[in-house]
Each structure stands twice: as structure tokens, then as C-alpha cells.
Design an enzyme around this catalytic site. Structure first.
Site, short mmCIF file in Angstrom:
data_model
loop_
_atom_site.label_atom_id
_atom_site.label_comp_id
_atom_site.label_asym_id
_atom_site.label_seq_id
_atom_site.Cartn_x
_atom_site.Cartn_y
_atom_site.Cartn_z
N THR A 271 -1.58 5.60 2.49
CA THR A 271 -2.81 4.82 2.53
C THR A 271 -2.81 3.88 3.73
O THR A 271 -1.79 3.27 4.05
CB THR A 271 -2.96 3.99 1.24
N LEU B 234 0.86 -1.18 0.00
CA LEU B 234 0.00 0.00 0.00
C LEU B 234 0.89 1.23 0.00
O LEU B 234 1.99 1.21 0.56
CB LEU B 234 -0.89 0.03 1.24
N ASP B 235 0.41 2.30 -0.60
CA ASP B 235 1.14 3.57 -0.54
C ASP B 235 1.41 3.96 0.90
O ASP B 235 0.62 3.65 1.81
CB ASP B 235 0.33 4.71 -1.19
N LEU B 236 2.49 4.70 1.11
CA LEU B 236 2.83 5.24 2.43
C LEU B 236 1.63 5.90 3.10
O LEU B 236 1.33 5.67 4.28
CB LEU B 236 3.97 6.26 2.26
#
Length: 220
Positions: free
Chosen positions: A67, A63-65
Site C-alpha cells: 500500500t 501501512l501494508d508493504l
């Protein structure tokens, strides 16, 4: 290159959503890397925190940082291979919740726009109809808030491109609130974090084949 300062949240214990001999499913807090980043001070991440307690844990996806939400770890290399195949073959269904700027006119729709890394401005991604990779997102309105002029949406990515949900919502004029990379000044000021959460995951168990249905309520 757009570099965002890294200030990971304090480690207050793992939020385990599922744990057995084959896999772990963990709720990732916003602001924490999934895997170690490049450079000094970028080693604290969910993978390191999980491996400190489960030495055989191997990450399956990211997951994105910014998110938050559901992240899957395999227990050992064989389970990692099996789970990776499930993700790559789209046997896994992922659902997200986001709060976006503006009031969406329709109740549901899809964004089918090809994406590619914006190299001079990485990690930003961009729509590119010439050389972008096919990218598809379905969205559905959950609720509209006229007082804040924002909309809560359920997002279902069919493909899994980097920053896909963030760029697709920006591309249709409704960037996710709190998005430091793609949001408007107003939208960035409206939330202390990116209001994007990996809320649901359905996947076949790599040993039994039984469908696991995991849910994590959005913390916003």
C-alpha cells in the site's frame, strides 16, 4: 506461510507532506515496508529512511508493504504517545482510494465482517464469525470503468485490522486490483502493484490541537 519476495523501491528522497517539531507526515511508496521486516534483507523500510534524516522520528501507525500513501511519524517519545492515543481513540480519520475488480452495483455501502489471522497461511487474514475481531469498512463509488470492468472506490476504515480493506473488498466479490494475496488471477494481472493508496488523513495536532488535513493523490 506465504512469503512475498522483498524488492524495495530505490530511495530517491523522502516525500514529505508535513514537517514540524512534533510530527512528520510522509508519502510511502508502494513496495516499501513501514518498519523493518524479519530476516535478512528486510531492513530497508520507510522508518529507517526517515530516521536517517530525522533521528528522533518514531512511527505511529503502519501501512501494508504493498500500500502507498500517508504515514505519520512522531518527533520523540512524548509525541509518539500523544499521537498513538489519538489513533487508538479514533480521533484520526483515514481515507483510502482503491481500484477494485468488477462493477459495484450500489453507489455506497459498508462491510461489517469480523477478521482474524489465517495462521497456516499468514500474513493472510480471513473472515471468521466465531472468533474474528469486529471490523467495519465504509465504501463509496468514485467512478466505474466499463472498458476495464473495474471500479474506483473511496474506502473509510472504522477499525484498523491488518489487511482489513483488502479482505473486506474480496469478501464482497470485488478484490483490489494487483492484490497478490487476495486477488483473482485476472485482477492480479490487471495491475503491476496493489491499487490501494492512503489518500487522506485528518488528525488533531498533538501540541496545538488544530486539525491537520493531509491529502495525497493516488499515483494510479
Amino acid at each position: 506461510m506465504h512469503q512475498i519476495p522483498y524488492h524495495p523501491p530505490a530511495h530517491t528522497g523522502l516525500a514529505l507532506l508535513h514537517c514540524d517539531d512534533a510530527l512528520l507526515i510522509v508519502d510511502k511508496p508502494a513496495g516499501l515496508l513501514s518498519v523493518p521486516g524479519r530476516g535478512e534483507g528486510m531492513q530497508d523500510c520507510l522508518a529507517a529512511r526517515v530516521q536517517a534524516e530525522y533521528a528522533d522520528a518514531l512511527i505511529v501507525h503502519r501501512l501494508d508493504l504493498a500500500t502507498s500513501g500517508i504515514l505519520v511519524f512522531a518527533r520523540g517519545a512524548a509525541m509518539q504517545r500523544a499521537l498513538s492515543v489519538a489513533f487508538q481513540s479514533r480521533a484520526v480519520e483515514k481515507g483510502y482510494v482503491a481500484e477494485v475488480e468488477g462493477l459495484l452495483a450500489e453507489d455506497a455501502g459498508s462491510v461489517d465482517l469480523p477478521l482474524i489471522t489465517d495462521w497456516p497461511n499468514r500474513p493472510r487474514q480471513k473472515v471468521d464469525h466465531a472468533i474474528g475481531k469486529p471490523s467495519l469498512t465504509h465504501w463509496q463509488v468514485v467512478s466505474r470503468n466499463r472498458s476495464t470492468h473495474s471500479t474506483r472506490v473511496a474506502l473509510t476504515p472504522v477499525t484498523g485490522r491488518s489487511h482489513q480493506l483488502r479482505v473486506h473488498m474480496q469478501a464482497i466479490g470485488h478484490p483490489i486490483l494487483g492484490d497478490a494475496l487476495y486477488g483473482t488471477t485476472r485482477g492480479q494481472a490487471a495491475a503491476p502493484r496493489l491499487l490501494l493508496h492512503a489518500a487522506t488523513l485528518t488528525l488533531p495536532h498533538p501540541v496545538s490541537g488544530t486539525l491537520l488535513r493531509i491529502r495525497s493523490d493516488a499515483p494510479f
